[in-house]
Scaffold this motif. Structure first.
Motif, PDB file in Angstrom:
ATOM      1  N   ASP A 193       1.254   4.839  -1.238  1.00 54.35           N
ATOM      2  CA  ASP A 193       1.360   4.088   0.039  1.00 54.35           C
ATOM      3  C   ASP A 193       0.977   2.516   0.263  1.00 54.35           C
ATOM      4  OD1 ASP A 193       1.975   7.032   1.225  1.00 54.35           O
ATOM      5  OD2 ASP A 193       0.223   7.157   0.825  1.00 54.35           O
ATOM      6  N   ASP A 197       2.809  -0.092   2.046  1.00 57.88           N
ATOM      7  CA  ASP A 197       1.758  -0.621   3.386  1.00 57.88           C
ATOM      8  C   ASP A 197       2.176  -2.569   2.511  1.00 57.88           C
ATOM      9  OD1 ASP A 197       1.447   1.758   4.324  1.00 57.88           O
ATOM     10  OD2 ASP A 197      -0.467   1.579   3.220  1.00 57.88           O
ATOM     11  N   GLN A 201       3.779  -4.855   5.383  1.00 54.45           N
ATOM     12  CA  GLN A 201       3.507  -6.372   6.428  1.00 54.45           C
ATOM     13  C   GLN A 201       4.324  -7.703   5.538  1.00 54.45           C
ATOM     14  OE1 GLN A 201      -1.101  -6.199   4.581  1.00 54.45           O
ATOM     15  NE2 GLN A 201      -1.718  -7.385   5.856  1.00 54.45           N
TER      16      GLN A 201
END
Length: 540
Positions: A193, A197, A201
Motif C-alpha cells: 500500500d 500510495d 502521488q
C-alpha cells in the motif's frame, strides 16, 4: 480491463487451497477409519462364528440341541449379535437340517440359510447387518454349519461420529488459517500500500523526488530499491531534459533571428534574381527575334543574289540588242542594209528577246516564291497549302545559300497532291532552321551529304521525318539540344537559338511534339508531329 484486489485474492487463494487440502485429508481419514472399523467388524463377526462353531461341535456330534441352546443364551449380552443358526449335516443323506438358533430379543426369527452357508464363509456386509457362516468340523469332516448375523449400526454410528469430528476439526483449522491469512495479508499489503500510495502521488503530482521506504520483507525491499533507483534516474533525466529545453529554446530564438535575417537577405536576392530573370527573358526574346530577322536577312541576301542572275542576263541581252539595233539604224540611215544582214539581225533579235523573256520570267517566279515565303514567315494564320508546292517555295528560298545542291541534295518524299490546313509561317521557319542547322553543323568539313524530308499522315496528324547523314551531335549536348544557347559553334557565328526556336514553334505554335535521335558521325533524325486538317490526299 477488469482488475482483481491482491488482498482479496490472497485470502481467497489461501482459503480455497486450505479448504481443498483439509477436505481431501479429512475425507481420506474418515474413509480410512470407516474401512478399518469395517475390517475390525468383519474380524469380530468371524471370531464370534468360530467361537460358536467350536462350542457347538460336541452338541452337534451328540445331537443334543438343548445343551446347545443353553450355550447360545449368553449371546444376549452382546449388542452386536442379532441371529445365530446352527445347522446339522445328516450323516446319511448329507443334507442340512435346523439344529438350534439364537434370536436377539425384540427381533423376529429369520429364515434358514441352507443354500447360502457355503457362500457365506466369506463375510457379507449389507446396509443393516453383516452375515457369515462357519463350518463345524470334527475329525476333518464337516458335521454342520454356524450362521451368524451381526448389526452394522455401530459402523454407521462410528462413521457419523468420525465425520462430525472431522468437520469440527476442519472448521477450526479453516478459521485458524483465515486468521493467519489476515495477519499475513496485513504484513504483505502494508508495504505494498505504501508503494502504491507513493506511485499514485508521483503520477498525480509528478514529484519525482519522493522515495519508497524500506520494508521488512526482502522482495518488497528489493522492489522499493529498484523503484527508488528508477525515480532517481527519471529525476536526473528530467533535469537534463529541462536544461536541454532551455538551451534549445535559446538556440531556437537565435535561429529564428538568423532565419529572419537570412529570409530578408534571400528575399532581396530573389527580387534581384527575378529582375535579372525578367531581363534574361527579354534578352532571350530579343535574341529569338534577332534569329528570325537574321534568317529573313539571310533569305533576302539570297534573293538578291538569285534574282541578280536572270536580271543580269536580261540586261546583257538587252544591251547587246540595243547595240545591234544602233548598228542597224545607222546602216538603215545610210541605206546600206542587205537582205542577209537584216535576216541575221532579226535572228539575233529573236534570240536576245527570248533570253530576256526567259530570265525576266525566272526573276518573276523567284520574286513570287520569295514573297510567299516572306509572308509565311511573318504569319501565324491557318492557310491551306499543297505540300509539294510549299516545299518547292521553301527550297527555292534556300538554294541561294551556302549549300551546293549537287553535292548536298535535298530529297522530299510526300504523297501526291497532299493538301493540309495549318500555319505555314511556323512550318516554313521550322524547315529552314533544320536545313540551316544541317548546313552549318551537319555538313561542316564534309564534301558531300544528303538531306531527306519525309511527309506522312498519321491519323489526323502530319508527321515530318527530317534526316541528314552529317556529323551527328556530340553525346554531351544531346539531352539539351533544344535548350537555348546550346551550340558547338560558340564564337564562330552560332547563337544556339535555332533548335530552341524550332522546339517552341512545334510545341507552342503548332501544338505538336518533336523527337530527336543522333549518333556521332552518323547524322541526325528529327521527327515532328502536329495536328492538321487534311484537304485532299491522292496517290498515283
Amino acid at each position: 480491463m477488469q482488475t482483481i484486489s491482491l488482498k482479496r485474492g490472497l485470502i481467497a487463494v489461501v482459503l480455497i487451497v486450505t479448504t481443498a487440502a483439509l477436505a481431501v485429508g479429512f475425507s481420506i481419514n474418515v474413509i480410512s477409519q470407516v474401512s478399518q472399523y469395517k475390517n475390525s467388524m468383519v474380524a469380530r463377526v468371524s471370531s464370534y462364528a468360530k467361537i460358536v462353531a467350536g462350542n457347538a461341535t460336541e452338541s452337534v456330534a451328540l445331537n443334543d440341541n438343548n445343551d446347545e441352546s443353553q450355550r447360545l443364551a449368553p449371546l444376549s449380552h452382546s449388542k452386536f449379535v442379532q441371529h445365530v443358526h446352527i445347522y446339522r449335516v445328516d450323516p446319511g443323506s448329507g443334507e442340512l437340517s435346523f439344529f438350534s438358533s439364537y434370536n436377539k430379543e425384540g427381533l423376529a426369527p429369520i429364515p434358514a440359510k441352507f443354500s447360502k452357508v457355503e457362500q457365506l464363509t466369506t463375510p457379507n456386509i449389507k446396509d443393516a447387518y453383516i452375515e457369515v457362516s462357519e463350518p463345524i468340523i470334527l475329525d476333518n469332516s464337516v458335521i454342520g454349519y454356524v450362521y451368524l448375523r451381526g448389526a452394522t449400526s455401530e459402523v454407521r454410528l462410528f462413521m457419523w461420529r468420525a465425520i462430525a469430528i472431522a468437520v469440527g476439526v476442519f472448521l477450526i483449522t479453516l478459521i485458524a488459517c483465515w486468521l493467519i491469512t489476515l495477519q499475513l495479508r496485513q504484513r504483505i499489503s502494508r508495504p505494498l500500500d505504501r508503494i502504491v500510495d507513493i506511485a499514485s502521488q508521483i503520477a498525480r503530482d509528478k514529484n519525482y523526488t519522493l522515495r519508497v521506504p524500506d520494508s521488512t520483507i526482502a522482495e518488497f525491499n528489493d522492489l522499493a530499491q529498484s523503484l527508488n533507483i528508477m525515480l532517481e534516474r527519471i529525476q536526473h533525466q528530467i533535469t537534463r531534459q529541462q536544461r536541454a529545453e532551455r538551451e534549445a529554446s535559446q538556440l531556437n530564438a537565435e535561429l529564428e533571428q538568423q532565419v529572419t535575417q537570412r529570409t530578408k537577405a534571400l528575399r532581396e536576392s530573389n527580387q534581384e534574381l527575378l529582375a535579372t530573370l525578367e531581363q534574361l527573358h527579354q534578352y532571350q526574346g530579343q535574341l529569338v527575334e534577332s534569329e528570325k530577322m537574321a534568317s529573313l536577312g539571310d533569305m533576302v541576301a539570297g534573293i538578291a543574289h538569285e534574282v541578280n542572275t536572270p536580271i543580269g542576263l536580261s540586261v546583257t541581252a538587252s544591251t547587246l540588242l540595243q547595240d545591234k539595233l544602233a548598228v542597224m539604224q545607222e546602216k538603215f540611215d545610210e541605206k546600206r542594209i542587205s537582205t542577209n544582214e537584216f535576216a541575221r539581225f532579226l535572228d539575233d533579235c529573236g534570240e536576245n528577246l527570248a533570253i530576256i523573256y526567259r530570265n525576266l520570267n525566272r526573276a518573276a517566279e523567284l520574286v513570287t516564291s520569295f514573297k510567299q515565303v516572306a509572308v509565311d514567315q511573318s504569319s501565324e494564320i491557318d492557310r491551306t497549302i499543297e505540300i509539294r508546292t510549299f516545299m518547292h517555295d521553301v527550297l527555292t528560298s534556300v538554294k541561294p545559300r551556302r549549300l551546293d545542291h549537287e553535292k548536298f541534295p535535298i530529297n522530299v518524299h510526300c504523297p501526291e497532291q497532299l493538301s493540309v490546313t495549318t500555319k505555314p509561317g511556323p512550318l516554313n521557319q521550322i524547315l529552314i532552321n533544320l536545313i540551316i542547322n544541317s548546313m552549318i553543323h551537319g555538313f561542316d568539313g564534309k564534301e558531300s551529304g544528303t538531306i531527306d524530308i519525309n511527309f506522312e499522315m498519321v491519323g489526323s496528324e502530319l508527321e515530318i521525318t527530317y534526316r541528314d547523314d552529317g556529323n551527328g551531335v556530340p553525346f554531351d549536348i544531346r539531352r539539351k539540344i533544344f535548350d537555348p544557347f546550346v551550340t558547338t559553334k560558340r564564337g564562330s557565328g552560332g547563337s544556339g537559338l535555332g533548335l530552341h526556336l524550332v522546339y517552341n514553334l512545334v510545341t507552342q505554335v503548332l501544338g505538336g511534339n518533336i523527337h530527336f535521335f543522333s549518333e556521332e558521325k552518323h547524322g541526325v533524325e528529327f521527327i515532328v508531329r502536329f495536328p492538321v486538317t487534311v484537304i485532299k490526299t491522292s496517290n498515283r
